[in-house]
Design a protein around this motif. Structure first.
Motif, PDB file in Angstrom:
ATOM      1  N   CYS A   1       0.858  -1.191   0.000  1.00 19.71           N
ATOM      2  CA  CYS A   1       0.000   0.000   0.000  1.00 19.71           C
ATOM      3  C   CYS A   1       0.892   1.238   0.000  1.00 19.71           C
ATOM      4  O   CYS A   1       1.542   1.544   1.004  1.00 19.71           O
ATOM      5  CB  CYS A   1      -0.909  -0.006   1.227  1.00 19.71           C
ATOM      6  SG  CYS A   1      -1.969   1.441   1.337  1.00 19.71           S
ATOM      7  N   ILE A   2       0.938   1.885  -1.147  1.00 19.19           N
ATOM      8  CA  ILE A   2       1.806   3.059  -1.291  1.00 19.19           C
ATOM      9  C   ILE A   2       1.273   4.227  -0.460  1.00 19.19           C
ATOM     10  O   ILE A   2       2.035   4.924   0.198  1.00 19.19           O
ATOM     11  CB  ILE A   2       1.896   3.462  -2.779  1.00 19.19           C
ATOM     12  CG1 ILE A   2       2.536   2.328  -3.591  1.00 19.19           C
ATOM     13  CG2 ILE A   2       2.688   4.754  -2.945  1.00 19.19           C
ATOM     14  CD1 ILE A   2       2.304   2.441  -5.079  1.00 19.19           C
ATOM     15  N   CYS A   3      -0.032   4.407  -0.500  1.00 21.52           N
ATOM     16  CA  CYS A   3      -0.637   5.552   0.198  1.00 21.52           C
ATOM     17  C   CYS A   3      -0.319   5.537   1.686  1.00 21.52           C
ATOM     18  O   CYS A   3      -0.016   6.566   2.280  1.00 21.52           O
ATOM     19  CB  CYS A   3      -2.143   5.562  -0.001  1.00 21.52           C
ATOM     20  SG  CYS A   3      -2.652   5.721  -1.712  1.00 21.52           S
ATOM     21  N   LYS A   4      -0.425   4.370   2.291  1.00 23.93           N
ATOM     22  CA  LYS A   4      -0.233   4.263   3.744  1.00 23.93           C
ATOM     23  C   LYS A   4       1.094   3.599   4.104  1.00 23.93           C
ATOM     24  O   LYS A   4       1.360   3.305   5.270  1.00 23.93           O
ATOM     25  CB  LYS A   4      -1.397   3.501   4.371  1.00 23.93           C
ATOM     26  CG  LYS A   4      -2.749   4.175   4.205  1.00 23.93           C
ATOM     27  CD  LYS A   4      -2.775   5.502   4.948  1.00 23.93           C
ATOM     28  CE  LYS A   4      -4.113   6.206   4.720  1.00 23.93           C
ATOM     29  NZ  LYS A   4      -4.163   7.504   5.412  1.00 23.93           N
ATOM     30  N   ARG A   5       1.916   3.345   3.086  1.00 20.39           N
ATOM     31  CA  ARG A   5       3.227   2.755   3.307  1.00 20.39           C
ATOM     32  C   ARG A   5       3.194   1.485   4.165  1.00 20.39           C
ATOM     33  O   ARG A   5       3.794   1.407   5.237  1.00 20.39           O
ATOM     34  CB  ARG A   5       4.171   3.771   3.973  1.00 20.39           C
ATOM     35  CG  ARG A   5       4.535   4.889   3.062  1.00 20.39           C
ATOM     36  CD  ARG A   5       5.516   5.825   3.727  1.00 20.39           C
ATOM     37  NE  ARG A   5       5.963   6.841   2.787  1.00 20.39           N
ATOM     38  CZ  ARG A   5       6.964   6.668   1.924  1.00 20.39           C
ATOM     39  NH1 ARG A   5       7.638   5.550   1.917  1.00 20.39           N
ATOM     40  NH2 ARG A   5       7.288   7.613   1.085  1.00 20.39           N
ATOM     41  N   VAL A   6       2.478   0.515   3.657  1.00 18.53           N
ATOM     42  CA  VAL A   6       2.412  -0.777   4.339  1.00 18.53           C
ATOM     43  C   VAL A   6       3.115  -1.806   3.462  1.00 18.53           C
ATOM     44  O   VAL A   6       2.791  -1.946   2.280  1.00 18.53           O
ATOM     45  CB  VAL A   6       0.950  -1.214   4.585  1.00 18.53           C
ATOM     46  CG1 VAL A   6       0.910  -2.505   5.394  1.00 18.53           C
ATOM     47  CG2 VAL A   6       0.168  -0.114   5.304  1.00 18.53           C
ATOM     48  N   SER A   7       4.064  -2.522   4.043  1.00 16.60           N
ATOM     49  CA  SER A   7       4.847  -3.492   3.287  1.00 16.60           C
ATOM     50  C   SER A   7       4.282  -4.901   3.460  1.00 16.60           C
ATOM     51  O   SER A   7       3.498  -5.167   4.377  1.00 16.60           O
ATOM     52  CB  SER A   7       6.293  -3.478   3.770  1.00 16.60           C
ATOM     53  OG  SER A   7       6.337  -3.929   5.109  1.00 16.60           O
TER      54      SER A   7
ATOM     55  N   GLN B   1      -7.108   4.824   1.342  1.00 16.77           N
ATOM     56  CA  GLN B   1      -6.983   6.036   0.524  1.00 16.77           C
ATOM     57  C   GLN B   1      -7.458   5.777  -0.913  1.00 16.77           C
ATOM     58  O   GLN B   1      -8.632   5.940  -1.201  1.00 16.77           O
ATOM     59  CB  GLN B   1      -5.565   6.569   0.572  1.00 16.77           C
ATOM     60  CG  GLN B   1      -5.538   8.074   0.315  1.00 16.77           C
ATOM     61  CD  GLN B   1      -4.288   8.716   0.847  1.00 16.77           C
ATOM     62  OE1 GLN B   1      -3.817   8.367   1.940  1.00 16.77           O
ATOM     63  NE2 GLN B   1      -3.748   9.649   0.099  1.00 16.77           N
ATOM     64  N   CYS B   2      -6.572   5.323  -1.812  1.00 20.21           N
ATOM     65  CA  CYS B   2      -7.015   5.119  -3.203  1.00 20.21           C
ATOM     66  C   CYS B   2      -7.672   3.762  -3.401  1.00 20.21           C
ATOM     67  O   CYS B   2      -8.447   3.574  -4.316  1.00 20.21           O
ATOM     68  CB  CYS B   2      -5.846   5.282  -4.165  1.00 20.21           C
ATOM     69  SG  CYS B   2      -4.712   3.883  -4.162  1.00 20.21           S
ATOM     70  N   GLY B   3      -7.323   2.800  -2.549  1.00 16.35           N
ATOM     71  CA  GLY B   3      -7.944   1.480  -2.630  1.00 16.35           C
ATOM     72  C   GLY B   3      -7.319   0.524  -3.637  1.00 16.35           C
ATOM     73  O   GLY B   3      -7.736  -0.627  -3.734  1.00 16.35           O
ATOM     74  N   LYS B   4      -6.318   0.977  -4.378  1.00 16.86           N
ATOM     75  CA  LYS B   4      -5.732   0.139  -5.437  1.00 16.86           C
ATOM     76  C   LYS B   4      -5.011  -1.090  -4.896  1.00 16.86           C
ATOM     77  O   LYS B   4      -4.803  -2.058  -5.608  1.00 16.86           O
ATOM     78  CB  LYS B   4      -4.743   0.956  -6.271  1.00 16.86           C
ATOM     79  CG  LYS B   4      -5.422   1.821  -7.288  1.00 16.86           C
ATOM     80  CD  LYS B   4      -4.376   2.506  -8.151  1.00 16.86           C
ATOM     81  CE  LYS B   4      -5.023   3.569  -9.026  1.00 16.86           C
ATOM     82  NZ  LYS B   4      -4.082   4.636  -9.357  1.00 16.86           N
ATOM     83  N   CYS B   5      -4.601  -1.022  -3.666  1.00 16.39           N
ATOM     84  CA  CYS B   5      -3.818  -2.106  -3.080  1.00 16.39           C
ATOM     85  C   CYS B   5      -4.687  -3.249  -2.562  1.00 16.39           C
ATOM     86  O   CYS B   5      -4.176  -4.301  -2.206  1.00 16.39           O
ATOM     87  CB  CYS B   5      -3.001  -1.559  -1.922  1.00 16.39           C
ATOM     88  SG  CYS B   5      -4.061  -0.742  -0.704  1.00 16.39           S
ATOM     89  N   ALA B   6      -5.992  -3.059  -2.498  1.00 17.59           N
ATOM     90  CA  ALA B   6      -6.863  -4.015  -1.799  1.00 17.59           C
ATOM     91  C   ALA B   6      -6.758  -5.434  -2.361  1.00 17.59           C
ATOM     92  O   ALA B   6      -6.644  -6.393  -1.598  1.00 17.59           O
ATOM     93  CB  ALA B   6      -8.304  -3.534  -1.832  1.00 17.59           C
TER      94      ALA B   6
END
Ligand code: FES
Length: 55
Positions: free
Chosen positions: A4-10, A37-42
């Protein structure tokens, strides 16, 4: 690797949370705000959580 780029989760962070008992994307979200945030990582995050829980 950052999932998750928005929240910086690895992926490492996700693994740690699964080791501590997280079983769903919702659990990860609660702890890290991943996907809020953007939700793309879900999709990718859900796949990783599933995979880790299968092992
Ligand atoms: Fe996760 Fe944007 S990449 S909310």
């Amino acid at each position: 690797m950052i999932v998750c780029i928005c929240k910086r989760v690895s992926d490492r962070e996700i693994r740690r949370l699964v080791d501590e008992g997280a079983t769903s994307l919702a659990d990860i979200r609660k702890e890290t705000e991943l996907g809020t945030q953007c939700g793309k990582c879900a999709c990718e995050a859900r796949r990783i959580v599933r995979e880790l829980n299968d092992h």
